[in-house]
Scaffold this active site. Structure first.
Site, PDB file in Angstrom:
ATOM      1  N   ASP A 103       0.903  -1.101   0.132  1.00 10.79           N
ATOM      2  CA  ASP A 103      -0.078  -0.175   0.141  1.00 10.79           C
ATOM      3  C   ASP A 103       0.878   1.061   0.096  1.00 10.79           C
ATOM      4  O   ASP A 103       1.989   1.144   0.740  1.00 10.79           O
ATOM      5  CB  ASP A 103      -0.843  -0.069   1.132  1.00 10.79           C
ATOM      6  CG  ASP A 103      -1.475   1.119   1.684  1.00 10.79           C
ATOM      7  OD1 ASP A 103      -2.180   1.623   0.924  1.00 10.79           O
ATOM      8  OD2 ASP A 103      -1.332   1.541   2.722  1.00 10.79           O
ATOM      9  N   ASP A 147       1.346   5.379   0.328  1.00 13.08           N
ATOM     10  CA  ASP A 147       0.744   6.675   0.453  1.00 13.08           C
ATOM     11  C   ASP A 147       1.778   7.970  -0.030  1.00 13.08           C
ATOM     12  O   ASP A 147       3.096   7.870   0.311  1.00 13.08           O
ATOM     13  CB  ASP A 147       0.570   6.648   1.819  1.00 13.08           C
ATOM     14  CG  ASP A 147      -0.527   5.797   2.415  1.00 13.08           C
ATOM     15  OD1 ASP A 147      -1.598   5.680   1.855  1.00 13.08           O
ATOM     16  OD2 ASP A 147      -0.029   4.662   3.050  1.00 13.08           O
ATOM     17  N   ASP A 155       1.115   9.564  13.168  1.00 11.35           N
ATOM     18  CA  ASP A 155       1.135   8.851  14.574  1.00 11.35           C
ATOM     19  C   ASP A 155       2.538   8.313  15.182  1.00 11.35           C
ATOM     20  O   ASP A 155       2.891   8.740  16.358  1.00 11.35           O
ATOM     21  CB  ASP A 155       0.137   7.910  14.604  1.00 11.35           C
ATOM     22  CG  ASP A 155       0.068   7.048  13.272  1.00 11.35           C
ATOM     23  OD1 ASP A 155       1.273   6.976  12.652  1.00 11.35           O
ATOM     24  OD2 ASP A 155      -0.714   5.950  13.152  1.00 11.35           O
TER      25      ASP A 155
END
Ligand code: ATP
Ligand code: MG
Length: 441
Positions: free
Chosen positions: A63, A65, A144
């Site tokens: 994935d 980003d 985070d």
């Protein structure tokens, strides 16, 4: 890999290409296309998050980003295959066939006490919306964990590290950026993310993060149930379900998601074993690239509460075991919805799967043979086999249901002791005469 040891400053440690192992071969062609197009159009373009982290760890990221200084509208203008999504966080999705590359514009770090036009917090400090754009050195602070805040620059293939993320990746340490209590208050889902990443990456959760989770776990009750369902999928269908479950229990988070299940787990060691086996099974399926459906695991989690509730129902009212299980599944799934919302397309088959369980107890006659044709047979059978492995179902009967699936129709007729003779024989036993209907005359 070069250690970056810097924290809390606005100059990054830049790790040049020869000093790290993130290769373009690990980045999908689509993600590279987006990165290059942004860069060639004069924007900054970085791969960020799991893509960089996993590549550094030698895992193959799936994935990707991307973070950029281009605004969402500027991104849209560059790609015809682009859609802007999200209200809370406005993002661009660039689609290439089945692959979607997420492109986020740098956000400015925000504070619950500051009043920005397009940022919104609730009374506990939870971020409801964040659409104030900024620079990379601001963007980094809203991420985070340190391991998730590494930026791979397509301009020269270097990695920018503002928060000591590279060192934490190297030491396999999961650490929040900033004060854990504040970061958890802003978004309590980060507690689940901590556990998920620790399980997936085999990272040690830093002690201040652990303490903060134990203190703040109740905040999960403020998170919308639909978002928790999304997170449930990520936690339990990514191949590390068993480890994630153990950590969730250890941190008191599982009970915040599946309260009724957690109560039964504490009472009943056999149920705990059953859940563990199901999770092990799920992980094995993911590893073998087989499909997994959330309804199966949800059925497993809710099984003991459903059985307990069904017994209660039967003690009050006369009804069949199947009926009571069906009703109990409905009630318990309803209770569950307030924590983790489960779409109906999963609760309906789950209910069927659970209510079918008593039908495996009977292996003689037409109704038993019909079970094989039920559209939910496969899932219900797998569920029953799992019960059998844990001593919750008779092993000889389980074997019967396994064998009978391999038989042809003649053999099945014998197995189920069906009245009619095998079709190869022309002679049929005369049918029993039905009792004549009692006439009302
Ligand atoms: P994976 O894709 O393996 O689940 P990931 O780290 O890429 O891991 P995503 O959910 O895809 O996780 O998010 C991409 C990045 O966006 C994260 O690495 C992190 O920097 C940031 N991010 C995502 N969700 C949050 C959040 N709730 N709070 C802060 N930062 C977040
Ligand atoms: Mg990701």
């Amino acid at each position: 890999m070069k250690n970056s040891g810097n924290t809390n400053k606005s100059e990054p440690t830049i790790i040049p290409r020869p000093s790290h192992n993130v290769s373009r071969n690990e980045i999908s062609r689509s993600a590279l296309k987006v990165l290059y197009r942004l860069h060639q159009s004069g924007f900054q373009a970085f791969l960020v998050g799991g893509g960089v982290r996993d590549a550094l760890l030698g895992l193959h990221p799936k994935d990707f980003d991307i973070a950029t200084d281009a605004s969402p509208d500027e991104v849209r203008a560059l790609f015809s295959n682009c859609r802007l999504i999200g209200r809370r966080f406005r993002l661009a999705h660039v689609r290439f066939g089945r692959e979607i590359i997420e492109v986020a514009t740098f956000r400015a770090a925000t504070d619950a006490n500051e009043k920005h036009a397009d940022v919104e917090h609730d009374d506990e400090g939870r971020i409801l919306r964040d659409n104030v754009y900024g620079k990379i050195e601001e963007d980094v602070w809203r991420r985070d964990f340190t391991c998730n805040a590494l930026y791979y620059n397509i301009a020269d293939f270097s990695i920018w590290d503002y928060v000591g993320g590279a060192k934490d990746v190297e030491q396999r340490r999961l650490e929040f950026i900033g004060d854990p209590d504040t970061r958890i208050r802003e978004d309590p889902v980060r507690m689940l993310r901590a556990v998920r990443f620790a399980a997936k990456l085999d990272f040690r959760i830093a002690s201040d993060v652990k303490e903060s989770i134990l203190k703040n776990r109740e905040l999960l009750s403020n998170v919308p149930a639909a978002r928790l369902f999304d997170e449930f999928l990520k936690m339990f269908q990514a191949g590390c379900a068993q480890k994630t479950f153990e950590l969730l229990r250890e941190y008191g988070l599982f009970r915040m998601l599946f309260t009724e299940t957690d109560k039964e787990l504490d009472k009943d060691g056999e149920f705990l074993r059953f859940v563990h086996m199901a999770l092990e099974n799920t992980d094995a399926r993911v590893a073998a690239d087989k499909s997994v459906t959330p309804m199966f695991l949800l059925g497993v989690f809710l099984w003991a509460p459903v059985k307990a509730f069904a017994e209660k129902l039967r003690s009050k009212e006369k009804m069949s075991i199947s009926q009571s299980l069906s009703l109990a599944s409905y009630e318990i799934a309803g209770l569950q919805q307030s924590r983790v919302s489960i779409p109906r397309r999963f609760t309906t088959p789950m209910r069927e799967m659970l209510a079918m369980q008593p039908r495996f107890d009977v292996n003689r006659g037409k109704r038993a043979s019909k079970l094989l044709e039920h559209r939910r047979f496969r899932a219900a059978y797998d569920f029953m086999m799992l019960r059998a492995k844990c001593g919750d179902f008779d092993s000889d009967l389980a074997q019967f249901w396994t064998d009978v699936q391999l038989q042809n129709s003649d053999q099945r007729a014998v197995s189920f002791e069906l009245a009619s003779k095998p079709t190869t024989s022309k002679r049929r036993r005369p049918r029993k005469r039905r009792k004549p209907k009692v006439s009302s005359a």
